[in-house]
Design a protein around this motif. Sequence first.
Motif, PDB file in Angstrom:
ATOM      1  N   LYS A  27     -18.230  -7.534   9.456  1.00 51.70           N
ATOM      2  CA  LYS A  27     -17.844  -6.276  10.096  1.00 51.70           C
ATOM      3  C   LYS A  27     -16.326  -6.185  10.250  1.00 51.70           C
ATOM      4  CE  LYS A  27     -22.087  -5.428  12.673  1.00 51.70           C
ATOM      5  NZ  LYS A  27     -22.688  -5.295  14.009  1.00 51.70           N
ATOM      6  N   LEU A  28     -15.690  -7.294  10.560  1.00 55.89           N
ATOM      7  CA  LEU A  28     -14.227  -7.310  10.682  1.00 55.89           C
ATOM      8  C   LEU A  28     -13.570  -7.026   9.335  1.00 55.89           C
ATOM      9  CD1 LEU A  28     -11.746  -7.838  12.462  1.00 55.89           C
ATOM     10  CD2 LEU A  28     -11.921 -10.228  11.791  1.00 55.89           C
ATOM     11  N   ALA A  29     -14.079  -7.659   8.286  1.00 53.72           N
ATOM     12  CA  ALA A  29     -13.527  -7.419   6.954  1.00 53.72           C
ATOM     13  C   ALA A  29     -13.728  -5.963   6.534  1.00 53.72           C
ATOM     14  CB  ALA A  29     -14.175  -8.357   5.929  1.00 53.72           C
ATOM     15  N   MET A  30     -14.885  -5.396   6.842  1.00 48.24           N
ATOM     16  CA  MET A  30     -15.155  -4.001   6.503  1.00 48.24           C
ATOM     17  C   MET A  30     -14.241  -3.066   7.288  1.00 48.24           C
ATOM     18  SD  MET A  30     -18.668  -1.819   6.863  1.00 48.24           S
ATOM     19  CE  MET A  30     -18.586  -1.848   8.639  1.00 48.24           C
ATOM     20  N   GLY A  31     -14.041  -3.357   8.572  1.00 47.76           N
ATOM     21  CA  GLY A  31     -13.153  -2.531   9.395  1.00 47.76           C
ATOM     22  C   GLY A  31     -11.722  -2.582   8.917  1.00 47.76           C
ATOM     23  N   SER A  34     -11.420  -0.641   5.657  1.00 46.56           N
ATOM     24  CA  SER A  34     -11.426   0.799   5.923  1.00 46.56           C
ATOM     25  C   SER A  34     -10.091   1.266   6.473  1.00 46.56           C
ATOM     26  CB  SER A  34     -12.538   1.152   6.911  1.00 46.56           C
ATOM     27  OG  SER A  34     -13.784   0.834   6.382  1.00 46.56           O
ATOM     28  N   MET A  35      -9.533   0.486   7.397  1.00 51.47           N
ATOM     29  CA  MET A  35      -8.248   0.850   7.978  1.00 51.47           C
ATOM     30  C   MET A  35      -7.159   0.860   6.911  1.00 51.47           C
ATOM     31  SD  MET A  35      -6.064  -0.946  11.029  1.00 51.47           S
ATOM     32  CE  MET A  35      -5.586  -2.311   9.983  1.00 51.47           C
ATOM     33  N   PHE A  36      -7.129  -0.168   6.066  1.00 51.54           N
ATOM     34  CA  PHE A  36      -6.130  -0.216   5.000  1.00 51.54           C
ATOM     35  C   PHE A  36      -6.346   0.926   4.000  1.00 51.54           C
ATOM     36  CE2 PHE A  36      -5.664  -4.948   5.882  1.00 51.54           C
ATOM     37  CZ  PHE A  36      -4.502  -4.764   6.614  1.00 51.54           C
ATOM     38  N   GLY A  37      -7.592   1.292   3.770  1.00 52.90           N
ATOM     39  CA  GLY A  37      -7.885   2.421   2.886  1.00 52.90           C
ATOM     40  C   GLY A  37      -7.339   3.724   3.445  1.00 52.90           C
ATOM     41  N   PHE A  38      -7.526   3.959   4.746  1.00 53.23           N
ATOM     42  CA  PHE A  38      -6.996   5.176   5.360  1.00 53.23           C
ATOM     43  C   PHE A  38      -5.475   5.182   5.373  1.00 53.23           C
ATOM     44  CE2 PHE A  38     -11.244   5.501   7.498  1.00 53.23           C
ATOM     45  CZ  PHE A  38     -11.596   6.686   6.875  1.00 53.23           C
ATOM     46  N   VAL A  39      -4.868   4.020   5.609  1.00 53.93           N
ATOM     47  CA  VAL A  39      -3.408   3.938   5.572  1.00 53.93           C
ATOM     48  C   VAL A  39      -2.905   4.209   4.157  1.00 53.93           C
ATOM     49  CG1 VAL A  39      -1.452   2.339   5.797  1.00 53.93           C
ATOM     50  CG2 VAL A  39      -3.190   2.441   7.578  1.00 53.93           C
ATOM     51  N   ALA A  40      -3.590   3.674   3.163  1.00 59.33           N
ATOM     52  CA  ALA A  40      -3.194   3.910   1.770  1.00 59.33           C
ATOM     53  C   ALA A  40      -3.334   5.379   1.406  1.00 59.33           C
ATOM     54  CB  ALA A  40      -4.036   3.043   0.832  1.00 59.33           C
TER      55      ALA A  40
END
Length: 155
Positions: A27-31, A34-40
């Motif tokens: 779950k931490l890796a997925m979160g 996702s966060m890095f995806g939104f920042v990108a």
Amino acid sequence: MAIDLALPLSDIQTMTHRTSRSLVPQKLAMGLASMFGFVALFLSVLGIYGVLAYVVAQRTREIGIRIALGSTMRGIFQLVFKEGLTLVGSGLMLGLLGAIALGRALEGQVFGVRPTDPFVLGTVVLSTGIIALLACVSPAHRATRVDPLSTLSEQ
């Protein structure tokens, strides 16, 4: 079969709690992903907007001359928007090729989904493309507001 009441009980937890606790690293890796995806995504939109705004600022004189010679607002909008479309399209193609090339390295990170799943890749390309094209609208609209008189009077 009877339960021995004399046995001490320790670490009593429900199965739901045990399984959710065991999935914390995933779950931490997925979160984080996702966060890095939104920042990108945010940085790509900001970059596209910045590049097109810079192009419009650099070509203000040319755009003013085009308007003075009779180009329509629609034509100016399409000119700038087409540049943004080219930028977005080439970026999406390079990103798609990179995602396919790095698919094997990401295979252990995505659970239940193949890294080259056409639905996932299509959804990402479509959503990123739509958001990036929306970032192209503001500079293209600003280009249609160039005043040809003030542009031509500048040295």
